[in-house]
Design an enzyme around this catalytic site. Sequence first.
Site, PDB file in Angstrom:
ATOM      1  N   LYS A  26       0.832  -1.220   0.000  1.00  8.53           N
ATOM      2  CA  LYS A  26       0.000   0.000   0.000  1.00  8.53           C
ATOM      3  C   LYS A  26       0.860   1.260   0.000  1.00  8.53           C
ATOM      4  CE  LYS A  26      -2.260  -0.903   3.859  1.00  8.53           C
ATOM      5  NZ  LYS A  26      -1.613  -2.160   4.299  1.00  8.53           N
ATOM      6  N   ARG A  60      -9.112   0.815   9.038  1.00 10.85           N
ATOM      7  CA  ARG A  60      -8.586  -0.485   9.455  1.00 10.85           C
ATOM      8  C   ARG A  60      -9.554  -1.218  10.384  1.00 10.85           C
ATOM      9  NH1 ARG A  60      -2.702   0.645   8.946  1.00 10.85           N
ATOM     10  NH2 ARG A  60      -1.487  -1.221   9.365  1.00 10.85           N
ATOM     11  N   ARG A 100      11.774  -6.006   4.706  1.00 16.05           N
ATOM     12  CA  ARG A 100      11.488  -4.614   4.391  1.00 16.05           C
ATOM     13  C   ARG A 100      12.496  -3.663   5.031  1.00 16.05           C
ATOM     14  NH1 ARG A 100       5.467  -2.297   4.829  1.00 16.05           N
ATOM     15  NH2 ARG A 100       5.684  -2.509   7.060  1.00 16.05           N
ATOM     16  N   ARG A 150      11.995  -1.262  10.447  1.00 18.03           N
ATOM     17  CA  ARG A 150      11.015  -0.728  11.406  1.00 18.03           C
ATOM     18  C   ARG A 150      10.890  -1.677  12.593  1.00 18.03           C
ATOM     19  NH1 ARG A 150       5.701   0.801   8.061  1.00 18.03           N
ATOM     20  NH2 ARG A 150       4.826  -0.412   9.758  1.00 18.03           N
ATOM     21  N   ARG A 202       0.601  -8.253  14.065  1.00 17.31           N
ATOM     22  CA  ARG A 202      -0.025  -7.327  13.095  1.00 17.31           C
ATOM     23  C   ARG A 202      -0.924  -8.090  12.141  1.00 17.31           C
ATOM     24  NH1 ARG A 202       4.841  -4.494  10.417  1.00 17.31           N
ATOM     25  NH2 ARG A 202       3.298  -3.297   9.291  1.00 17.31           N
TER      26      ARG A 202
HETATM   27  P1  AMP Z   1       1.319   0.882   8.902  1.00 17.71           P
HETATM   28  O1  AMP Z   1       2.496   1.739   8.651  1.00 17.71           O
HETATM   29  O2  AMP Z   1       0.127   1.276   8.078  1.00 17.71           O
HETATM   30  O3  AMP Z   1       1.625  -0.598   8.761  1.00 17.71           O
HETATM   31  O4  AMP Z   1       0.884   1.113  10.433  1.00 17.71           O
HETATM   32  C1  AMP Z   1       1.790   0.850  11.495  1.00 17.71           C
HETATM   33  C2  AMP Z   1       1.017   0.733  12.798  1.00 17.71           C
HETATM   34  O5  AMP Z   1       0.326   1.956  13.077  1.00 17.71           O
HETATM   35  C3  AMP Z   1      -0.058  -0.334  12.827  1.00 17.71           C
HETATM   36  O6  AMP Z   1       0.449  -1.621  13.112  1.00 17.71           O
HETATM   37  C4  AMP Z   1      -0.976   0.200  13.917  1.00 17.71           C
HETATM   38  O7  AMP Z   1      -0.433  -0.035  15.198  1.00 17.71           O
HETATM   39  C5  AMP Z   1      -0.931   1.702  13.673  1.00 17.71           C
HETATM   40  N1  AMP Z   1      -1.988   2.133  12.717  1.00 17.71           N
HETATM   41  C6  AMP Z   1      -1.811   2.623  11.454  1.00 17.71           C
HETATM   42  N2  AMP Z   1      -2.989   2.931  10.890  1.00 17.71           N
HETATM   43  C7  AMP Z   1      -3.942   2.618  11.803  1.00 17.71           C
HETATM   44  C8  AMP Z   1      -5.366   2.682  11.800  1.00 17.71           C
HETATM   45  N3  AMP Z   1      -6.070   3.120  10.731  1.00 17.71           N
HETATM   46  N4  AMP Z   1      -6.012   2.290  12.932  1.00 17.71           N
HETATM   47  C9  AMP Z   1      -5.344   1.856  14.014  1.00 17.71           C
HETATM   48  N5  AMP Z   1      -4.011   1.744  14.071  1.00 17.71           N
HETATM   49  C10 AMP Z   1      -3.299   2.127  12.984  1.00 17.71           C
END
Ligand code: AMP
Length: 230
Positions: free
Chosen positions: A16, A91, A129, A162, A173
């Site tokens: 994404k 999400r 990654r 990360r 996750r």
């Molecule tokens: P991402 O970079 O999109 O993989 O997001 C990293 C982390 O941020 C996720 O594992 C969640 O802990 C938090 N996070 C990101 N977007 C959301 C969302 N829409 N709702 C809740 N937690 C989020």
Amino acid sequence: MPRLCLILFGPPGSGKGTQAKLLRQSLGIAHISTGDMLRERVASGDGLGQEAASIMQSGGLVPDEMVNRMVEDRIEQPDCEKGFILDGFPRTVSQARLLAELLKSKGINPLVMHLKVDYNVIVSRLSGRRQCPTCGALYSVTSNAPTVSEVCDYDGSKLVIRDDDRPEVVRERLRAYERQTEPVLEFLKGAGYAFGEVEGADASPQVIAGRIETWIRGQKGTQEEAGQGR
Ligand code: AMP
């Protein structure tokens, strides 16, 4: 003309972020990544960031109210006027409901693109990654490696892994995705939005972005024709 809202939907590691970065350039619209916004909050060290940090480190989802508020504010920014790509939001079904109301009130009919990637591919992708700490560019040691190993192509920074790409956090996750995020797919399908799907792992990121763009252009035509008929 209605603003373009593209919801990029898919599990962690489905591409994404990479796709959003490519598409924001070719479509000239904003990229809204709730993950990036939360990481910025964590780095800034404010109270909200501290609350989010421990949840993110464990692989869970931060509370809906926190993310919803961030997105509501973000889409009011001037760079979202032409349109925006949502990456990592919604999400949960509750976030999807709020978004549906928000977009409806603005007369925006979103496009939903589902990036489909096999579970085993996701696990190997997340563990390989790398991210540039300076510009945010994403790489994969297997499928999208930088020209010089562990160094960003754009600004020469040393790439980092990360914290939440560690194997034990990746498992959590993916569990959160299955339990809380997968049901959002049914919600979005049922909402009557234009819905497309692409294989997220069978070609280079550029080729996949090209497929998504072709699909979007087709949908925009349909939306504009529908708008004129009203
Ligand atoms: P991402 O970079 O999109 O993989 O997001 C990293 C982390 O941020 C996720 O594992 C969640 O802990 C938090 N996070 C990101 N977007 C959301 C969302 N829409 N709702 C809740 N937690 C989020």
